[in-house]
Design an enzyme around this catalytic site. Sequence first.
Site, PDB file in Angstrom:
ATOM      1  CB  SER A 162     -18.443  -8.830  18.662  1.00 40.90           C
ATOM      2  OG  SER A 162     -17.836  -8.706  17.396  1.00 40.90           O
ATOM      3  CE1 TYR A 175     -13.562  -8.952  21.574  1.00 37.75           C
ATOM      4  CE2 TYR A 175     -14.467  -9.505  19.426  1.00 37.75           C
ATOM      5  CZ  TYR A 175     -14.416  -8.672  20.525  1.00 37.75           C
ATOM      6  OH  TYR A 175     -15.247  -7.567  20.584  1.00 37.75           O
TER       7      TYR A 175
END
Length: 301
Positions: A162, A175
Amino acid sequence: MNTIIRDQNTNAKGKEGNFAVHITIKNMSKVWFITGASKGMGLEVTKAVLANGDKVIATSRNITEQLAKLGKEYKNLLPLKVDITNETAVKTAIETGIKIFGQIDVVLNNAGYYLVGSLEEISDEEFRQTMDVNVFGMCNVIRNSVPYLRQQQSGHMINIASNMGYIGYANTGSYNASKFAVIGLSEALAQEVQPFGVHVTVVAPGMFRTSFMSDTTLAVVKNIIPDYHVAEHVKILHSIDGNQPGDPAQLAKVLLEISQLPEPPLHLPLGTDSYESILEHRKKEAIELEQWKHLSLATDF
């Protein structure tokens, strides 16, 4: 993937040096192993790969109606219910796929878990769940698929990270930690498998229009501390849901394209938001490094 084979033959008059060229298109289908294939980006990639004539071993914790429907439509699709945090289940799925399709050419580590919460709020169990799916689950797939890629001296490992694997954001620390890890392990893996003709690409998507930020998918810490304003953060994410700039179908086309390149990229941000945010972050990092260079260089003997 299509291979063009050119056959040269003398013409009807048999004149030396005068050739007719016959072009034959030979279809070289590939076998994909995709995690998190039941919805979102994983499902879009699965559809694109199948439409291209390739075979797919599509794994997910749950076989959704959409994935089951695809299984009836395409004979070259093998849907498997797999929990990637269970290494035995992963090993069995890979062995099953190879037994049926003969090999694996592209591994797409797409399955992911996103938890909202500050590092003070997140429990040990919650943090470990994020790492179990995003890091250790991915490593289970890598550890059990690389032996086959190494043996066949070819293959492509595509790991979904990401832009949040390059940039840390408040209230998404677990995350961030997992996706930073994905980028680091992908860089290491690329060097390890390069001698065997195996490629690695780590993909950093921005915001794509999937259900990732929906109220039914988004996970939130249980121990809410009002000072961190997590509720407001969640509201913002929910408001973005359905309005993300990224098109999953276009992402699928890009991944299909890089799987056919002889020399694919190692790092690949996808989406204008991802590309621009990473670039801007790199510029700020360069400025900070230069600003504190005198301290960085002051520690040598």
